[in-house]
Design a protein around this motif. Structure first.
Motif, PDB file in Angstrom:
ATOM      1  N   SER A  52      14.886   7.765  -5.053  1.00 16.45           N
ATOM      2  CA  SER A  52      13.869   7.393  -4.068  1.00 16.45           C
ATOM      3  C   SER A  52      12.762   6.620  -4.761  1.00 16.45           C
ATOM      4  CB  SER A  52      13.264   8.649  -3.429  1.00 16.45           C
ATOM      5  OG  SER A  52      14.284   9.496  -2.925  1.00 16.45           O
ATOM      6  N   VAL A  53      12.535   5.418  -4.294  1.00 17.47           N
ATOM      7  CA  VAL A  53      11.467   4.579  -4.849  1.00 17.47           C
ATOM      8  C   VAL A  53      10.372   4.439  -3.794  1.00 17.47           C
ATOM      9  CG1 VAL A  53      10.864   2.245  -5.615  1.00 17.47           C
ATOM     10  CG2 VAL A  53      12.960   3.331  -6.450  1.00 17.47           C
ATOM     11  N   PHE A  54       9.130   4.660  -4.225  1.00 19.28           N
ATOM     12  CA  PHE A  54       8.002   4.607  -3.287  1.00 19.28           C
ATOM     13  C   PHE A  54       7.067   3.476  -3.656  1.00 19.28           C
ATOM     14  CE2 PHE A  54       9.548   8.918  -3.612  1.00 19.28           C
ATOM     15  CZ  PHE A  54       9.830   9.188  -2.287  1.00 19.28           C
ATOM     16  N   VAL A  55       6.664   2.745  -2.637  1.00 23.03           N
ATOM     17  CA  VAL A  55       5.772   1.608  -2.824  1.00 23.03           C
ATOM     18  C   VAL A  55       4.581   1.806  -1.901  1.00 23.03           C
ATOM     19  CG1 VAL A  55       5.597  -0.908  -2.607  1.00 23.03           C
ATOM     20  CG2 VAL A  55       7.766   0.122  -3.316  1.00 23.03           C
ATOM     21  N   LEU A  56       3.392   1.580  -2.429  1.00 28.27           N
ATOM     22  CA  LEU A  56       2.195   1.571  -1.581  1.00 28.27           C
ATOM     23  C   LEU A  56       1.800   0.113  -1.435  1.00 28.27           C
ATOM     24  CD1 LEU A  56      -0.108   3.180  -0.147  1.00 28.27           C
ATOM     25  CD2 LEU A  56      -1.355   3.073  -2.317  1.00 28.27           C
ATOM     26  N   THR A  57       1.793  -0.387  -0.205  1.00 28.96           N
ATOM     27  CA  THR A  57       1.497  -1.804  -0.007  1.00 28.96           C
ATOM     28  C   THR A  57       0.292  -1.996   0.904  1.00 28.96           C
ATOM     29  OG1 THR A  57       2.367  -3.944   0.753  1.00 28.96           O
ATOM     30  CG2 THR A  57       3.179  -2.000   1.888  1.00 28.96           C
ATOM     31  N   ASP A  58      -0.402  -3.111   0.691  1.00 29.32           N
ATOM     32  CA  ASP A  58      -1.579  -3.416   1.512  1.00 29.32           C
ATOM     33  C   ASP A  58      -1.277  -4.441   2.596  1.00 29.32           C
ATOM     34  OD1 ASP A  58      -1.488  -5.866   0.203  1.00 29.32           O
ATOM     35  OD2 ASP A  58      -3.280  -5.532  -0.997  1.00 29.32           O
TER      36      ASP A  58
ATOM     37  N   ASN B  52      -0.680  -7.411   2.371  1.00 27.99           N
ATOM     38  CA  ASN B  52      -1.089  -8.771   2.011  1.00 27.99           C
ATOM     39  C   ASN B  52      -0.418  -9.242   0.740  1.00 27.99           C
ATOM     40  OD1 ASN B  52      -2.895  -9.919   3.925  1.00 27.99           O
ATOM     41  ND2 ASN B  52      -4.343  -8.289   3.410  1.00 27.99           N
ATOM     42  N   GLY B  53       0.701  -8.651   0.440  1.00 30.83           N
ATOM     43  CA  GLY B  53       1.414  -9.024  -0.775  1.00 30.83           C
ATOM     44  C   GLY B  53       1.059  -8.152  -1.967  1.00 30.83           C
ATOM     45  N   GLY B  54       0.021  -7.315  -1.823  1.00 26.64           N
ATOM     46  CA  GLY B  54      -0.345  -6.419  -2.914  1.00 26.64           C
ATOM     47  C   GLY B  54       0.441  -5.124  -2.803  1.00 26.64           C
ATOM     48  N   TYR B  55       0.893  -4.607  -3.918  1.00 27.17           N
ATOM     49  CA  TYR B  55       1.628  -3.329  -3.879  1.00 27.17           C
ATOM     50  C   TYR B  55       1.585  -2.647  -5.230  1.00 27.17           C
ATOM     51  CZ  TYR B  55       5.343  -5.967  -6.168  1.00 27.17           C
ATOM     52  OH  TYR B  55       6.045  -6.738  -7.060  1.00 27.17           O
ATOM     53  N   ARG B  56       1.860  -1.346  -5.210  1.00 31.54           N
ATOM     54  CA  ARG B  56       2.010  -0.574  -6.438  1.00 31.54           C
ATOM     55  C   ARG B  56       3.306   0.231  -6.302  1.00 31.54           C
ATOM     56  NH1 ARG B  56      -1.445  -3.403  -6.965  1.00 31.54           N
ATOM     57  NH2 ARG B  56      -3.556  -3.160  -7.794  1.00 31.54           N
ATOM     58  N   ILE B  57       4.051   0.271  -7.389  1.00 32.43           N
ATOM     59  CA  ILE B  57       5.272   1.082  -7.386  1.00 32.43           C
ATOM     60  C   ILE B  57       4.908   2.458  -7.947  1.00 32.43           C
ATOM     61  CG2 ILE B  57       7.655   1.266  -8.198  1.00 32.43           C
ATOM     62  CD1 ILE B  57       7.608  -1.795  -8.598  1.00 32.43           C
ATOM     63  N   LEU B  58       5.151   3.489  -7.153  1.00 35.12           N
ATOM     64  CA  LEU B  58       4.825   4.852  -7.571  1.00 35.12           C
ATOM     65  C   LEU B  58       5.994   5.408  -8.400  1.00 35.12           C
ATOM     66  CD1 LEU B  58       3.338   6.212  -4.197  1.00 35.12           C
ATOM     67  CD2 LEU B  58       2.239   4.815  -5.946  1.00 35.12           C
ATOM     68  N   PRO B  59       5.792   6.543  -9.064  1.00 30.38           N
ATOM     69  CA  PRO B  59       6.887   7.104  -9.861  1.00 30.38           C
ATOM     70  C   PRO B  59       8.165   7.325  -9.035  1.00 30.38           C
ATOM     71  CG  PRO B  59       4.838   8.207 -10.359  1.00 30.38           C
ATOM     72  CD  PRO B  59       4.546   7.314  -9.188  1.00 30.38           C
ATOM     73  N   VAL B  60       9.284   7.031  -9.664  1.00 33.17           N
ATOM     74  CA  VAL B  60      10.590   7.183  -9.013  1.00 33.17           C
ATOM     75  C   VAL B  60      11.010   8.654  -9.048  1.00 33.17           C
ATOM     76  CG1 VAL B  60      12.986   6.408  -9.000  1.00 33.17           C
ATOM     77  CG2 VAL B  60      11.216   4.921  -9.922  1.00 33.17           C
ATOM     78  N   ALA B  61      11.667   9.110  -7.992  1.00 30.36           N
ATOM     79  CA  ALA B  61      12.106  10.512  -7.956  1.00 30.36           C
ATOM     80  C   ALA B  61      13.545  10.602  -7.441  1.00 30.36           C
ATOM     81  CB  ALA B  61      11.183  11.329  -7.058  1.00 30.36           C
ATOM     82  N   LYS B  62      14.163  11.728  -7.711  1.00 27.35           N
ATOM     83  CA  LYS B  62      15.480  12.000  -7.127  1.00 27.35           C
ATOM     84  C   LYS B  62      15.370  13.313  -6.382  1.00 27.35           C
ATOM     85  CE  LYS B  62      20.400  12.345  -8.025  1.00 27.35           C
ATOM     86  NZ  LYS B  62      20.659  13.510  -7.157  1.00 27.35           N
TER      87      LYS B  62
ATOM     88  N   LEU C  65      11.969   3.617  -0.284  1.00 22.25           N
ATOM     89  CA  LEU C  65      13.281   2.985  -0.398  1.00 22.25           C
ATOM     90  C   LEU C  65      14.277   4.037  -0.840  1.00 22.25           C
ATOM     91  CD1 LEU C  65      11.970  -0.030  -2.470  1.00 22.25           C
ATOM     92  CD2 LEU C  65      12.645  -0.149  -0.069  1.00 22.25           C
ATOM     93  N   GLY C  66      15.199   4.382   0.035  1.00 22.02           N
ATOM     94  CA  GLY C  66      16.296   5.261  -0.348  1.00 22.02           C
ATOM     95  C   GLY C  66      17.354   4.373  -0.979  1.00 22.02           C
ATOM     96  N   LEU C  67      17.523   4.486  -2.296  1.00 27.32           N
ATOM     97  CA  LEU C  67      18.408   3.560  -3.008  1.00 27.32           C
ATOM     98  C   LEU C  67      19.634   4.269  -3.543  1.00 27.32           C
ATOM     99  CD1 LEU C  67      15.820   1.570  -5.171  1.00 27.32           C
ATOM    100  CD2 LEU C  67      16.631   1.068  -2.859  1.00 27.32           C
ATOM    101  N   ILE C  68      20.678   3.481  -3.757  1.00 29.65           N
ATOM    102  CA  ILE C  68      21.863   4.010  -4.420  1.00 29.65           C
ATOM    103  C   ILE C  68      22.230   3.024  -5.520  1.00 29.65           C
ATOM    104  CG2 ILE C  68      23.470   2.968  -2.723  1.00 29.65           C
ATOM    105  CD1 ILE C  68      25.123   5.633  -3.011  1.00 29.65           C
TER     106      ILE C  68
END
Ligand code: AMP
Ligand code: GLY
Length: 465
Positions: free
Chosen positions: A232-238, A240-250, A309-312
């Motif tokens: 699971s990947v988490f993104v905090l977005t504004d 307006n194109g700005g974002y931060r990628i938070l720590p990845v977890a399973k 983002l639920g990723l595989i």
């Protein structure tokens, strides 16, 4: 313990920056740290972890949690408000001078809480997407079409309705087992069927289209089965194109050890994730995060909040299984531990549409959580069981999920998932040992937890050695 600061300094293409930034670097943080009153919506372990983190902010004036649970009261004030009653929330916001609403669960977002407040006098900031953005979770068909438009890697699919059921059966014949059938709409996490037998898949398609999940399965997405390991990947977005990628977890979804038995809301989580290394995350950012953030903006979809983002990972390549428009549960119960920065200014920056260059520092330690659940969950289970041992735990943070504090101070169970036992460790073993210890110390009749949380990641780590 020294904290290694990873400033997450991803350089965005110039075109991704807001056209005119009202802040310079110095001002951004200062502006965003003036004290604020926050209303957090939700009642699970995720909200308990968010409340824990927000409560640590020097920029917090007051935190309300609606409705909260038996644990959230330690970090703010629980209020009896339904997250779906927008009129009551509006009145509460006006009465209490709430500056910002943080939406924990998806339902209010899909129901349009963001849109409800737009243009209203005294409207608070809202961390969460507009209704149009929330469709990334609220409609799997919309999410798939969005991914197609922006060339985001995902399983091959087609969508069907009652009128096109015969074509749906033909499409199933073209695919190889197992068959993946998804209700288009929200179905309380139960709307995905994975079936080995073709005839059974066809029968299930018909059942879904004739109302197995009510209106949610009036459209069904059929997709190719992907084989791999999920994260699971988490993104905090504004927005307006700005974002931060938070720590990845399973997370660990099944009730039984070895990933067996029915799906649950989540039985545990680990961060970081051994296979989500720099090379993998670079692909995730370039192929998935940037096209998602930029695609939303290009389509004029207002999105200021969390993207989940639920990723595989399929042969080293990331593919999207699903989007959610909120943080994950129980992933939040480890992700919050690993965010070393003050979260409140970041949430505010996202909600204001300007994350600017605010830093996001990540704690390098491992964080794990083990969820203790009620006996019988995810089927029927008793409630009101007295919980003891919560004061005795060591080196563990207990994030309450399904608990209730009775007026006489007794803590009782009130849900399937009861408490997430979260811990740090210098490595995965130390963190897990503490989480399992916490899960053992917390006591109530019928308690169950999985003893193999993190075992797959430990195996990957020992193969790497
Ligand atoms: P979702 O509700 O979309 O997250 O689906 C629930 C779970 O079903 C996912 O976490 C996966 O484990 C599994 N799943 C969904 N889609 C696929 C797919 N295309 N291939 C393999 N597994 C899938
Ligand atoms: N842990 C998965 C979810 O929150 O949907």
């Amino acid at each position: 313990m020294s904290i290694q600061v990873n400033l997450n300094t991803i350089k965005h293409p110039v075109s991704n920056q807001p056209e005119k930034s009202p802040f310079n670097a110095g001002e951004t943080l200062q502006e965003k740290t003036s004290p604020m009153t926050v209303l957090l919506l939700g009642s699970g372990g995720r909200e308990c972890a968010l409340a824990w983190k927000i409560a640590q902010s020097p920029a917090l004036k007051h935190l309300y949690i609606a409705p909260g649970n038996g644990g959230t009261g330690a970090y703010g004030e629980n209020v009896q408000l339904s997250p779906l009653d927008f009129e009551a929330i509006e009145k509460f916001v006006a009465d209490k001078g709430v500056d910002m609403i943080v939406v924990g669960n998806e339902d209010p977002l899909v129901a349009g809480i963001y849109d409800y407040f737009q243009g209203r006098e005294g409207a608070p900031l809202i961390v969460g997407p507009s209704k149009a953005g929330a469709a990334l979770e609220g409609s799997k068909d919309f999410a798939k079409q969005f991914m197609m438009r922006h060339n985001i890697p995902t399983a091959r699919y087609r969508s069907f309705t009652a009128e096109t059921v015969a074509e749906g059966e033909k499409f199933l014949e073209e695919l190889k087992a197992p068959y993946v059938l998804k209700a288009d709409g929200l179905a309380a996490g139960k709307g995905v069927l994975i079936i080995n037998d073709l005839d059974e898949a066809k029968a299930s398609l018909r059942e879904m289209l004739s109302g197995m999940f009510g209106q949610s399965s009036a459209t069904v997405v059929i997709e190719e089965f992907l084989k791999g390991i999920e994260c699971s990947v988490f993104v905090l977005t504004d927005g307006n194109g700005g974002y931060r990628i938070l720590p990845v977890a399973k997370d660990y979804k099944r009730i039984g050890e070895g990933d067996t038995g029915p799906n649950t809301g989540g039985m545990g989580a680990v961060s970081p994730v051994a296979f989500a290394d720099e090379t993998f995350m670079k692909k995730v950012e370039e192929r998935i995060i940037l096209p998602t953030v930029n695609g939303l903006k290009a389509e004029g979809i207002v999105y200021r909040g969390f993207i989940f983002l639920g990723l595989i990972e399929v042969d080293g390549e990331p593919m999207v299984i699903e989007y959610n428009v909120r943080m994950g549960d129980p992933e939040t119960e480890v992700v919050m531990l690993r965010i070393a920065s003050d979260l409140l200014p970041l949430l505010r920056g996202a909600a204001e549409g300007n994350l600017g260059d605010m830093p996001l520092a990540i704690d390098p330690r491992y964080a794990t959580t083990v969820m203790v659940v009620s006996g019988g969950y995810p089927g029927s289970y008793p409630k009101g069981k007295v919980i003891t041992g919560t004061d005795d735990v060591k080196d563990v943070t207990l994030f309450h999920a399904g608990t209730k504090l009775l007026p006489d101070g007794t803590l009782v169970t009130s849900g399937g998932r009861v408490i997430a036992c979260s811990a740090y460790g210098k490595d995965i073993d130390e963190a897990l040992a503490r989480s399992f210890r916490g899960a053992t110390d917390v006591t109530y009749e019928g308690k169950y937890f999985r003893r193999d949380i993190g075992a797959d990641l430990k195996a990957i780590l020992s193969n790497k050695k």
